[in-house]
Enzyme design. Sequence first.
Site, PDB file in Angstrom:
ATOM      1  N   CYS A 103      -8.507  11.671 -18.625  1.00 25.83           N
ATOM      2  CA  CYS A 103      -8.344  10.245 -18.292  1.00 25.83           C
ATOM      3  C   CYS A 103      -7.495   9.497 -19.314  1.00 25.83           C
ATOM      4  CB  CYS A 103      -9.715   9.577 -18.174  1.00 25.83           C
ATOM      5  SG  CYS A 103      -9.625   7.805 -17.834  1.00 25.83           S
ATOM      6  N   ARG A 109      -9.004   5.479 -20.918  1.00 29.11           N
ATOM      7  CA  ARG A 109     -10.255   5.432 -21.664  1.00 29.11           C
ATOM      8  C   ARG A 109     -10.399   4.279 -22.638  1.00 29.11           C
ATOM      9  NH1 ARG A 109     -10.731  11.317 -24.024  1.00 29.11           N
ATOM     10  NH2 ARG A 109      -8.581  11.641 -23.354  1.00 29.11           N
ATOM     11  N   TRP A 161      -9.397   1.519 -11.921  1.00 30.66           N
ATOM     12  CA  TRP A 161      -8.348   1.055 -11.030  1.00 30.66           C
ATOM     13  C   TRP A 161      -7.228   2.090 -11.080  1.00 30.66           C
ATOM     14  CZ3 TRP A 161     -10.095  -2.081 -15.116  1.00 30.66           C
ATOM     15  CH2 TRP A 161      -9.392  -1.927 -16.311  1.00 30.66           C
TER      16      TRP A 161
HETATM   17  N1  ARG Z   1      -5.932  10.665  -8.852  1.00 30.96           N
HETATM   18  C1  ARG Z   1      -6.925  10.221  -7.914  1.00 30.96           C
HETATM   19  C2  ARG Z   1      -6.221   9.575  -6.707  1.00 30.96           C
HETATM   20  O1  ARG Z   1      -5.034   9.456  -6.706  1.00 30.96           O
HETATM   21  C3  ARG Z   1      -7.888   9.228  -8.529  1.00 30.96           C
HETATM   22  C4  ARG Z   1      -8.604   9.675  -9.799  1.00 30.96           C
HETATM   23  C5  ARG Z   1      -9.190   8.543 -10.599  1.00 30.96           C
HETATM   24  N2  ARG Z   1      -8.180   7.591 -10.961  1.00 30.96           N
HETATM   25  C6  ARG Z   1      -8.412   6.436 -11.626  1.00 30.96           C
HETATM   26  N3  ARG Z   1      -7.398   5.646 -11.846  1.00 30.96           N
HETATM   27  N4  ARG Z   1      -9.613   6.129 -12.051  1.00 30.96           N
HETATM   28  O2  ARG Z   1      -6.833   9.136  -5.766  1.00 30.96           O
END
Ligand code: ARG
Length: 366
Positions: free
Chosen positions: A70, A73, A243
């Site tokens: 991530c 963070r 987001w």
């Molecule tokens: N990569 C995933 C998608 O495109 C989402 C993963 C979580 N992403 C985030 N910004 N919290 O749907």
Amino acid sequence: MNVTSIQQDLLEQASVFIRQCYAELGKSEQDLSERLEVIEAEIVLRGHYEHTPEELAHGAKMAWRNSNRCIGRLFWDNLSVIDARHAVTADEMAEAIWRHIGSATNGGKIRPFMTVFPASTVLPAHPPRIWNHQLIRYAGYVLDDGNTIGDPASVSFTSLCRELGWQGAGTPHDILPLVLSIGSNEKKWYDIPKELVLEVPLSHPDIPAFEELGLRWYAVPFVSDMLLEIGGIHYTAAPFNGWYMGTEIGARNLADKDRYNMLPEVARIMGLDTSSNASLWKDKALVELNLAVLHSYKAHGITIVDHHTAAQQFMRFERNERESHREVTGRWSWLVPPLSPATTHIFHQRYEDRIVSPQFFYQNKS
Ligand code: ARG
């Protein structure tokens, strides 16, 4: 008293977590030792222990902070945790999930939330599960001619939903139903109330034809199939959201060949020469597609971050962690953005991909 090695193990993991958690929360030595005694007694008596709401909330934040893949963070301490450990039926889970979606979406001003359902220790045979990869996602259908409508990443989950009796309209943007189980093998499905699903039609700030592609995406990514581990306790249903970073949508979901595969279409409306790789039509189309994503979310008042800003925020996270005397672990291949990677500091750095608890894990998909 006779303590099994499983109990010994759990006690050890609990103690490591509680010590770190209580230190970070500024608790006294007395609070700590009293809590450790209670936990030890609980584990010896019942084989497991229960987190206080405060431990759960901070443990969830730590798990985010430890998420090597991530880039977002920096905001780990802004997570709101909804304690839904009292849920015993799928209907109760669904209720909690509707609340989560509404509070997190917040009309477009997205707030990071996590909802935590009962731990696997409470219902060891049939712990709660959310079978969707994300709470909100588009269905995918393979046609007889081999082509796919919708999101190819959802094809197998979409068949499961249809086996359960759900019927999709067959458009490229059918919102999949929520599929839950708790206390038994029975999977129950629920249509997500329409008013809860915020979506964004995509347009481009200076290519009018872009709108004709009919592209859209949902506002909030809610990952819902991971296991949350805190102090040796396993939460098999703990959906969370942040987001979007624009590239997740513009450089992957809509661009990947095995997802919506839109680069050829975008190149066509841009009038690019797609006969030669060296015209860089893919790169040009990618940039405009990503610009359209950022532009459209912004125009609809929906929180989103571009990859340059996200990388700068990650740099601040790395600095904060150094100052707090914690090591930052990370997975380079995930942290580095898929668009213009070498323009961010992440590209030029190494990260140690070590698993630190509390943590999120993948779990079986069926
Ligand atoms: N990569 C995933 C998608 O495109 C989402 C993963 C979580 N992403 C985030 N910004 N919290 O749907």
